[in-house]
Scaffold this active site. Structure first.
Site, PDB file in Angstrom:
ATOM      1  N   ASN A 140      28.596  58.254  47.454  1.00  7.75           N
ATOM      2  CA  ASN A 140      29.774  58.528  46.629  1.00  7.75           C
ATOM      3  C   ASN A 140      31.004  58.890  47.467  1.00  7.75           C
ATOM      4  O   ASN A 140      32.099  58.389  47.209  1.00  7.75           O
ATOM      5  CB  ASN A 140      29.472  59.644  45.624  1.00  7.75           C
ATOM      6  CG  ASN A 140      28.379  59.235  44.652  1.00  7.75           C
ATOM      7  OD1 ASN A 140      27.965  58.071  44.642  1.00  7.75           O
ATOM      8  ND2 ASN A 140      27.892  60.168  43.847  1.00  7.75           N
ATOM      9  N   SER A 183      54.669  14.460  41.125  1.00 14.81           N
ATOM     10  CA  SER A 183      53.925  14.234  39.892  1.00 14.81           C
ATOM     11  C   SER A 183      52.994  13.050  40.090  1.00 14.81           C
ATOM     12  O   SER A 183      53.316  12.114  40.817  1.00 14.81           O
ATOM     13  CB  SER A 183      54.913  13.956  38.757  1.00 14.81           C
ATOM     14  OG  SER A 183      54.285  13.215  37.733  1.00 14.81           O
ATOM     15  N   LYS A 229      59.658  12.658  40.392  1.00 10.25           N
ATOM     16  CA  LYS A 229      59.610  14.118  40.254  1.00 10.25           C
ATOM     17  C   LYS A 229      59.449  14.860  41.579  1.00 10.25           C
ATOM     18  O   LYS A 229      58.744  14.432  42.478  1.00 10.25           O
ATOM     19  CB  LYS A 229      58.436  14.521  39.346  1.00 10.25           C
ATOM     20  CG  LYS A 229      58.602  14.168  37.889  1.00 10.25           C
ATOM     21  CD  LYS A 229      59.744  14.909  37.198  1.00 10.25           C
ATOM     22  CE  LYS A 229      59.503  16.382  37.042  1.00 10.25           C
ATOM     23  NZ  LYS A 229      58.494  16.692  36.020  1.00 10.25           N
ATOM     24  N   GLU A 250      56.737  28.535  40.419  1.00 13.99           N
ATOM     25  CA  GLU A 250      56.028  28.584  39.125  1.00 13.99           C
ATOM     26  C   GLU A 250      54.701  29.325  39.271  1.00 13.99           C
ATOM     27  O   GLU A 250      54.337  30.165  38.441  1.00 13.99           O
ATOM     28  CB  GLU A 250      55.748  27.172  38.616  1.00 13.99           C
ATOM     29  CG  GLU A 250      56.985  26.446  38.114  1.00 13.99           C
ATOM     30  CD  GLU A 250      56.681  24.985  37.828  1.00 13.99           C
ATOM     31  OE1 GLU A 250      55.859  24.706  36.950  1.00 13.99           O
ATOM     32  OE2 GLU A 250      57.255  24.119  38.515  1.00 13.99           O
ATOM     33  N   TYR A 308      31.010  60.840  39.778  1.00 11.30           N
ATOM     34  CA  TYR A 308      30.835  59.410  40.023  1.00 11.30           C
ATOM     35  C   TYR A 308      30.033  58.776  38.897  1.00 11.30           C
ATOM     36  O   TYR A 308      29.052  59.317  38.409  1.00 11.30           O
ATOM     37  CB  TYR A 308      30.113  59.160  41.361  1.00 11.30           C
ATOM     38  CG  TYR A 308      29.880  57.676  41.615  1.00 11.30           C
ATOM     39  CD1 TYR A 308      30.877  56.897  42.189  1.00 11.30           C
ATOM     40  CD2 TYR A 308      28.702  57.049  41.214  1.00 11.30           C
ATOM     41  CE1 TYR A 308      30.696  55.536  42.373  1.00 11.30           C
ATOM     42  CE2 TYR A 308      28.518  55.691  41.398  1.00 11.30           C
ATOM     43  CZ  TYR A 308      29.523  54.940  41.973  1.00 11.30           C
ATOM     44  OH  TYR A 308      29.343  53.590  42.144  1.00 11.30           O
ATOM     45  N   GLN A 354      32.221  51.085  40.396  1.00 14.22           N
ATOM     46  CA  GLN A 354      31.998  49.959  41.311  1.00 14.22           C
ATOM     47  C   GLN A 354      32.874  48.759  40.929  1.00 14.22           C
ATOM     48  O   GLN A 354      33.143  47.893  41.755  1.00 14.22           O
ATOM     49  CB  GLN A 354      30.513  49.562  41.289  1.00 14.22           C
ATOM     50  CG  GLN A 354      30.158  48.418  42.215  1.00 14.22           C
ATOM     51  CD  GLN A 354      28.656  48.291  42.379  1.00 14.22           C
ATOM     52  OE1 GLN A 354      28.024  49.103  43.040  1.00 14.22           O
ATOM     53  NE2 GLN A 354      28.077  47.278  41.763  1.00 14.22           N
ATOM     54  N   LYS A 397      36.705  47.408  42.794  1.00 11.05           N
ATOM     55  CA  LYS A 397      37.066  46.725  44.033  1.00 11.05           C
ATOM     56  C   LYS A 397      37.604  45.308  43.885  1.00 11.05           C
ATOM     57  O   LYS A 397      38.625  44.960  44.487  1.00 11.05           O
ATOM     58  CB  LYS A 397      35.870  46.712  44.979  1.00 11.05           C
ATOM     59  CG  LYS A 397      35.555  48.078  45.520  1.00 11.05           C
ATOM     60  CD  LYS A 397      34.249  48.110  46.280  1.00 11.05           C
ATOM     61  CE  LYS A 397      33.671  49.492  46.252  1.00 11.05           C
ATOM     62  NZ  LYS A 397      33.280  49.971  44.905  1.00 11.05           N
TER      63      LYS A 397
HETATM   64  N1  ARG Z   1      28.328  50.382  45.469  1.00 13.23           N
HETATM   65  C1  ARG Z   1      28.779  51.615  44.955  1.00 13.23           C
HETATM   66  C2  ARG Z   1      30.217  51.518  44.496  1.00 13.23           C
HETATM   67  O1  ARG Z   1      30.884  50.634  44.908  1.00 13.23           O
HETATM   68  C3  ARG Z   1      28.657  52.678  45.990  1.00 13.23           C
HETATM   69  C4  ARG Z   1      28.431  54.058  45.447  1.00 13.23           C
HETATM   70  C5  ARG Z   1      27.121  54.118  44.804  1.00 13.23           C
HETATM   71  N2  ARG Z   1      26.762  55.460  44.443  1.00 13.23           N
HETATM   72  C6  ARG Z   1      25.748  55.698  43.601  1.00 13.23           C
HETATM   73  N3  ARG Z   1      25.492  56.921  43.348  1.00 13.23           N
HETATM   74  N4  ARG Z   1      25.062  54.724  43.039  1.00 13.23           N
HETATM   75  O2  ARG Z   1      30.698  52.314  43.719  1.00 13.23           O
END
Ligand code: ARG
Length: 460
Positions: free
Chosen positions: A110, A277, A283, A290, A317, A322, A325
């Site tokens: 975490n 085009s 064109k 765009e 957490y 997750q 990202k």
């Molecule tokens: N892959 C997890 C994420 O991106 C990492 C943290 C996972 N922690 C857990 N307690 N499962 O968030």
């Protein structure tokens, strides 16, 4: 049953779970941050007497070797390892044995993921700010050449008052400067270390959070572990910062699209950054601006996505996080390529100054100047002056000419107080150059503004 956390389980995870649960296929992008985080953590544990120097040596060698393997494309990515953190730890233990198993002391995934992802985002704040600067530099080159080039200034997309093209670009330079400042302030606000927060509550081990923070380039350590392991404000901030940047890019792109049309004819994008085009041989399409306009939408999507993921999450957490990202990676990469290609498109486009000037000859751009003349020279109240000017505009429309070409004779017929000295007020260049108030469009003022942006770009 090869999972690191399998102690309390009697049956192994299903393949379906691994497919669904794993993040390693995208969080592997954080390998460098992850290895650096582990190196700092191990160095700190050693100073605190939790690891021996021999164990630190083994861990350091092992992690450096893994870094090389990843960079050489030799690392085996496996969804059964779940995420980058466990993938690297498993490989480390395979390489060095027991010392590898001690690395995770006083740490949790975490705080580990919070460190990795935060450091990636911090770095990208600065890299994107630098890329915006490069774009501004290219725009400044164009702007400095066109501080005398008239272009119709618009409101409601209707001709309003004559301005110069350098001033028009200066408006975008102002927006991009704010974008840079937002990215930088987000960097400063969020440069705080999560390392040592462990799972949520801190750790009983005698750790030195200041030390690992300093090794990783953080300014300070976070105050409350429970918040830190679930805080994704830094990610939301970069998404907002990039969204606003893309919004500015989309506005400029929209103008580039319009300006490339036959109706405007203000610019021509270079062949290198235009497309054709498949059916219409004549064109030449402005696909680049765009697409920039379109890509703004997906970046907003990432911002809305993460705001929604975070909404209502209880402390601390949760696996939902997750999902933070991919949207950030996508937004960052979209911004990076967008800035690069916009810079090139601007650098290589042709400015059709004559067409810009010519466009100023329709729409009675000097109408406000006539009203200002009536106020200044004839002592007429502005509201009355506005009305008299309206009459002059109507007369010009009737004669099918621009107000700047209306004969003095007609002006005098409309109001006898008007004299010959009105004519210089109606000249479009004079109209533009009369606007010398702070931030105004007069060439002299535009040059001052561009100088300001130049100093800003040199200063940082
Ligand atoms: N892959 C997890 C994420 O991106 C990492 C943290 C996972 N922690 C857990 N307690 N499962 O968030």
């Amino acid at each position: 049953m090869d999972k690191m956390w399998s102690g309390r389980f009697s049956v192994g995870a299903s393949n379906l779970l691994d497919q669904f649960n794993a993040s390693i296929m995208f969080d592997r992008k954080l390998y460098r941050e992850d290895i650096e985080g582990s190196l700092a953590h191990a160095a700190m544990l050693t100073k605190q007497g939790i690891l021996t120097t021999e164990e630190l040596r083994q861990i350091t060698d092992g992690l450096n070797q893994i870094m090389k393997e990843i960079e050489a494309g030799e690392f085996e990515w496996n969804i059964h390892d779940e995420d980058i953190h466990m993938g690297i730890e498993k490989r480390l233990t395979a390489l060095i044995g027991d010392a590898g198993k001690k690395l995770h002391t006083a740490r949790s995934r975490n705080d580990q993921v919070a460190v990795d992802f935060r450091r990636y985002v911090l770095r990208k704040n600065l890299e994107i700010a630098d890329a915006v600067k490069l774009l501004m530099q290219e725009m400044l080159v164009v702007a400095l050449k066109h501080t005398e080039t008239l272009i119709p200034g618009m409101t409601h997309l209707q001709h309003a008052q004559p301005i110069n093209f350098g001033f028009h670009l200066g408006a975008y330079l102002s927006m991009f400067k704010r974008d840079i400042e937002r990215l930088q302030s987000s960097y400063e606000r969020n440069n705080i270390s999560p390392l040592g927060c462990a799972a949520l509550a801190g750790t009983p081990h005698n750790i030195d959070r200041e030390m690992s923070a300093e090794l990783l380039g953080f300014d300070s350590v976070s105050v409350n572990c429970l918040d830190t392991v679930s805080d994704r404000d830094f990610a939301l901030e970069i998404l907002f910062n990039i969204s606003t940047l893309m919004m500015h890019i989309s506005r400029l792109s929209e103008e580039l699209v319009m300006w490339s049309s036959y109706e405007f004819g203000f610019i021509e994008l270079s062949d290198e950054y235009s497309t054709g085009s498949s059916i219409m041989p004549q064109k030449k399409n402005p696909d680049v601006p765009e697409l920039l306009r379109g890509k703004t939408g997906r970046v907003y999507g990432s911002l809305m996505g993460l705001l929604t993921v975070m909404k209502g999450l209880p402390l601390a957490y949760n696996k939902d996080t997750q999902e933070d990202k991919e949207g950030v990676f996508d937004a960052v990469e979209t911004a990076e390529i967008s800035l690069e290609i916009l810079k090139e498109a601007i650098k290589t486009m042709q400015i059709k100054a004559e067409n810009m000037q010519h466009a100023c000859k329709v729409g009675h751009l000097s109408a406000t100047d006539l009203a200002d003349y009536l106020v200044e020279k004839c002592g007429i109240a502005f509201r009355e002056a506005h009305f008299i000017t309206g009459k002059a505009v109507a007369k010009s429309e009737e004669l099918n000419i621009d107000l700047s070409d209306l004969d003095l004779k007609y002006l005098k017929e409309i109001d006898a107080r008007i004299n010959e000295d009105v004519l210089e007020y109606l000249v479009l260049e004079n109209s533009m150059n009369a606007r010398t108030s702070e931030g105004g469009t007069a060439s002299s003022k535009t040059k001052e503004q561009l100088e300001y942006f130049k100093t800003f770009l040199e200063g940082k």
